[in-house]
Each structure stands twice: as structure tokens, then as C-alpha cells.
Design a protein around this motif. Sequence first.
Motif, PDB file in Angstrom:
ATOM      1  N   GLN A 278      43.780  20.984  51.721  1.00  0.00           N
ATOM      2  CA  GLN A 278      43.708  20.582  50.283  1.00  0.00           C
ATOM      3  C   GLN A 278      43.565  21.589  49.521  1.00  0.00           C
ATOM      4  OE1 GLN A 278      40.884  17.629  51.136  1.00  0.00           O
ATOM      5  NE2 GLN A 278      42.061  16.132  50.007  1.00  0.00           N
ATOM      6  N   LEU A 279      42.993  22.808  49.834  1.00  0.00           N
ATOM      7  CA  LEU A 279      42.461  23.808  48.985  1.00  0.00           C
ATOM      8  C   LEU A 279      43.528  24.798  48.255  1.00  0.00           C
ATOM      9  CD1 LEU A 279      39.793  25.184  51.520  1.00  0.00           C
ATOM     10  CD2 LEU A 279      39.280  24.153  49.317  1.00  0.00           C
ATOM     11  N   SER A 280      43.169  25.407  47.456  1.00  0.00           N
ATOM     12  CA  SER A 280      44.449  26.423  46.720  1.00  0.00           C
ATOM     13  C   SER A 280      43.694  27.878  46.905  1.00  0.00           C
ATOM     14  CB  SER A 280      44.775  25.772  45.557  1.00  0.00           C
ATOM     15  OG  SER A 280      45.213  24.708  45.237  1.00  0.00           O
ATOM     16  N   CYS A 281      44.538  28.955  46.738  1.00  0.00           N
ATOM     17  CA  CYS A 281      44.020  30.144  46.607  1.00  0.00           C
ATOM     18  C   CYS A 281      43.427  30.615  45.491  1.00  0.00           C
ATOM     19  CB  CYS A 281      45.185  30.987  46.999  1.00  0.00           C
ATOM     20  SG  CYS A 281      44.759  32.840  47.481  1.00  0.00           S
ATOM     21  N   PRO A 282      42.356  31.143  45.554  1.00  0.00           N
ATOM     22  CA  PRO A 282      41.547  31.530  44.538  1.00  0.00           C
ATOM     23  C   PRO A 282      42.543  32.861  43.822  1.00  0.00           C
ATOM     24  CG  PRO A 282      40.095  31.573  46.104  1.00  0.00           C
ATOM     25  CD  PRO A 282      41.423  31.283  46.808  1.00  0.00           C
ATOM     26  N   LEU A 283      43.088  32.519  42.793  1.00  0.00           N
ATOM     27  CA  LEU A 283      44.413  33.463  42.149  1.00  0.00           C
ATOM     28  C   LEU A 283      43.691  34.210  41.162  1.00  0.00           C
ATOM     29  CD1 LEU A 283      47.149  34.400  41.858  1.00  0.00           C
ATOM     30  CD2 LEU A 283      47.603  32.351  40.408  1.00  0.00           C
TER      31      LEU A 283
ATOM     32  N   GLY B  50      46.814  38.174  42.900  1.00  0.00           N
ATOM     33  CA  GLY B  50      48.274  37.741  42.288  1.00  0.00           C
ATOM     34  C   GLY B  50      49.245  38.974  42.243  1.00  0.00           C
ATOM     35  N   ASN B  51      48.693  40.065  42.183  1.00  0.00           N
ATOM     36  CA  ASN B  51      49.519  41.542  42.139  1.00  0.00           C
ATOM     37  C   ASN B  51      49.888  41.746  43.521  1.00  0.00           C
ATOM     38  OD1 ASN B  51      49.052  42.162  39.466  1.00  0.00           O
ATOM     39  ND2 ASN B  51      47.563  43.646  39.865  1.00  0.00           N
ATOM     40  N   VAL B  52      49.165  41.550  44.686  1.00  0.00           N
ATOM     41  CA  VAL B  52      49.617  41.685  46.167  1.00  0.00           C
ATOM     42  C   VAL B  52      50.813  40.391  46.232  1.00  0.00           C
ATOM     43  CG1 VAL B  52      49.063  41.517  48.506  1.00  0.00           C
ATOM     44  CG2 VAL B  52      47.484  42.659  46.894  1.00  0.00           C
ATOM     45  N   ALA B  53      50.558  39.123  45.883  1.00  0.00           N
ATOM     46  CA  ALA B  53      51.361  38.193  46.145  1.00  0.00           C
ATOM     47  C   ALA B  53      52.833  38.539  45.495  1.00  0.00           C
ATOM     48  CB  ALA B  53      50.761  36.613  45.585  1.00  0.00           C
TER      49      ALA B  53
ATOM     50  N   LEU C 106      55.715  36.577  47.265  1.00  0.00           N
ATOM     51  CA  LEU C 106      55.040  35.121  47.310  1.00  0.00           C
ATOM     52  C   LEU C 106      55.195  34.746  45.858  1.00  0.00           C
ATOM     53  CD1 LEU C 106      52.217  35.905  49.764  1.00  0.00           C
ATOM     54  CD2 LEU C 106      54.442  34.886  50.494  1.00  0.00           C
ATOM     55  N   LEU C 107      55.074  35.503  44.957  1.00  0.00           N
ATOM     56  CA  LEU C 107      55.012  34.965  43.734  1.00  0.00           C
ATOM     57  C   LEU C 107      55.845  35.632  42.698  1.00  0.00           C
ATOM     58  CD1 LEU C 107      53.080  33.059  41.900  1.00  0.00           C
ATOM     59  CD2 LEU C 107      51.523  34.733  41.991  1.00  0.00           C
TER      60      LEU C 107
ATOM     61  N   ALA D  80      51.402  29.412  38.212  1.00  0.00           N
ATOM     62  CA  ALA D  80      51.352  30.479  39.468  1.00  0.00           C
ATOM     63  C   ALA D  80      50.693  30.057  40.497  1.00  0.00           C
ATOM     64  CB  ALA D  80      50.952  31.638  38.709  1.00  0.00           C
ATOM     65  N   LEU D  81      49.467  29.280  40.165  1.00  0.00           N
ATOM     66  CA  LEU D  81      48.658  28.682  41.571  1.00  0.00           C
ATOM     67  C   LEU D  81      49.667  27.871  42.385  1.00  0.00           C
ATOM     68  CD1 LEU D  81      46.035  28.988  42.792  1.00  0.00           C
ATOM     69  CD2 LEU D  81      45.510  26.778  41.591  1.00  0.00           C
ATOM     70  N   MET D  82      50.394  27.025  41.748  1.00  0.00           N
ATOM     71  CA  MET D  82      51.065  25.777  42.219  1.00  0.00           C
ATOM     72  C   MET D  82      52.270  26.766  42.961  1.00  0.00           C
ATOM     73  SD  MET D  82      51.730  23.161  39.341  1.00  0.00           S
ATOM     74  CE  MET D  82      52.924  22.280  40.179  1.00  0.00           C
ATOM     75  N   GLU D  83      52.737  27.572  42.403  1.00  0.00           N
ATOM     76  CA  GLU D  83      53.820  28.460  43.232  1.00  0.00           C
ATOM     77  C   GLU D  83      53.500  29.129  44.460  1.00  0.00           C
ATOM     78  OE1 GLU D  83      56.750  32.261  42.283  1.00  0.00           O
ATOM     79  OE2 GLU D  83      55.872  31.454  40.618  1.00  0.00           O
TER      80      GLU D  83
END
Length: 261
Positions: free
Chosen positions: A201-206, A211-214, A219-220, A229-232
Amino acid sequence: MGFKIELLNKTDLKDFLDSKVEQYNNPKFIESDPIQIPHQFSLKEDIETSGFLTATIAWGNRKSIINNAKRLMELLDNSPYDFIMNHDEGDLEKLQPFVHRTFNGDDTIQFIKSLKHIYVAHNGLESVFAKHAENISLQTSISKFKTTFFEIEHLNRTQKHVSDPLKNSAAKRINMFLRWMIRNDKTGVDFGIWKSLSPAQLSCPLDVHSGNVARKLGLLKRKQNDGKALMELDIALRNFDQNDPVKYDFALFGLGVFEGF
């Protein structure tokens, strides 16, 4: 790197990220991370309250975050749960000088009062987050948590220190706190003390690093680090591991902070 990341297919990218998770998701990570603060405690309620307060001030310089979180624990007599539950008005006065960036003494005192309310009226932090949890996301749960946190009399200024994903916030600090509490892969970094919720159920701490690496890894695509962006990113990481998508936080963060990727 010796190869073009953008040319990696999904399998190779997963292998690359899995290797980075293994590299960074180990006890050595704790030494330079704010998660070291809750690792000072053994009582469940001490771990979760110290973790929540530490995550709340986890923006800016990491050394400053850790030093200020240590200072805050000292002000709470290094027994955060006992302080929260048994303080009187006089005890709160010593919190007034505390400051971390825009989080000040008034905010600190409000947080202590709201946390007490959470434990007295709602059976604790885990219970509040679990109550509104959805199968593959805790973002609605975070929004409902904010409402519960501020249902007592409170300072309006303090509301900005709890993010609301339903208002398009990436809620980086609360997602990080939830990772600490819910994940447990036996490596000794995350605690896994909240059994009523699942890592799925967790989401990545963005944040700026992940964000830059993703984006560099494809990935983003969205440019802002916000709720959309988090949903993506959630969708991309669940494609790699639907049961434990946020283990890749270690890879994205490690690549960004330690390798300047």
C-alpha cells in the motif's frame, strides 16, 4: 556508468535497481539517515512518535535534520510517548525555543497536543492510518489523518506541516514515515511494527533526489514533484514489485544523494 541507462529494457532496469536496493538497504544506511532517531527506542509507541516527529522536520540539510531531531528527543526527556501522554502545561513551555526551519515552538507544542489526542481518542497512529487505508494506496488515509490530527483546537499555521495528498501534495515526509513503520524486509532499516498495513500500500517518498533520478531512468515524466507525479511513480515501481514497491526508494535516493546520479 559504462552503459546508457535510457536504453535499458524493463528487465535490465529492474535488475539495476534491485542491485542498488541491495547496496543501500542495509544497517549502514541508518548512520547517515534520520531513521536513526526512532532506532534509539524499543517501545512501539516511542518508535512511532519519535519517527513521526523526526519525519515531520525531515526537509533541508540531513545533518541539521538529525541534530534537531536529537534535540527534540532531549526536550521530550528521551521518552517521547510518555511525554506526550503525561505532560502538563508547564512541561510544554520548554518546547517553545525549538525551531527547525519554519517549524517552531508553537508548532511543536501543537504536535504534542494533537498526538496525545490521537492516542487518547483514536487508539494511536497506526489505528488512524489503517482506518481509511485503500488496497493499493495510503494517500486518502494520509488526508484523513490530517483531518483527525487537527480536529482539536489548533493553530492554523501548524496545518502546513502535515501534507494533504488529496490537494496534490506528494506528502514526502509522511510517506517516508509510513515506509519506516510498515516495511520489514529483515535488513534492519525499516521497522515493520505496523502489522495492520501492508508494504504493497506504500508510496515512494518523492523528493528532489528521487524525482530527478526517476526522470533520468524514464520512470517519471511529470516535471513537478507533486501528487500526480507520485501516482505516476507508484505505477512504475509497482510494475517492478507490486508487493514491496517502495524498496526502490533506497535505489532512487542512494543514486541521487550518494552517487550524484
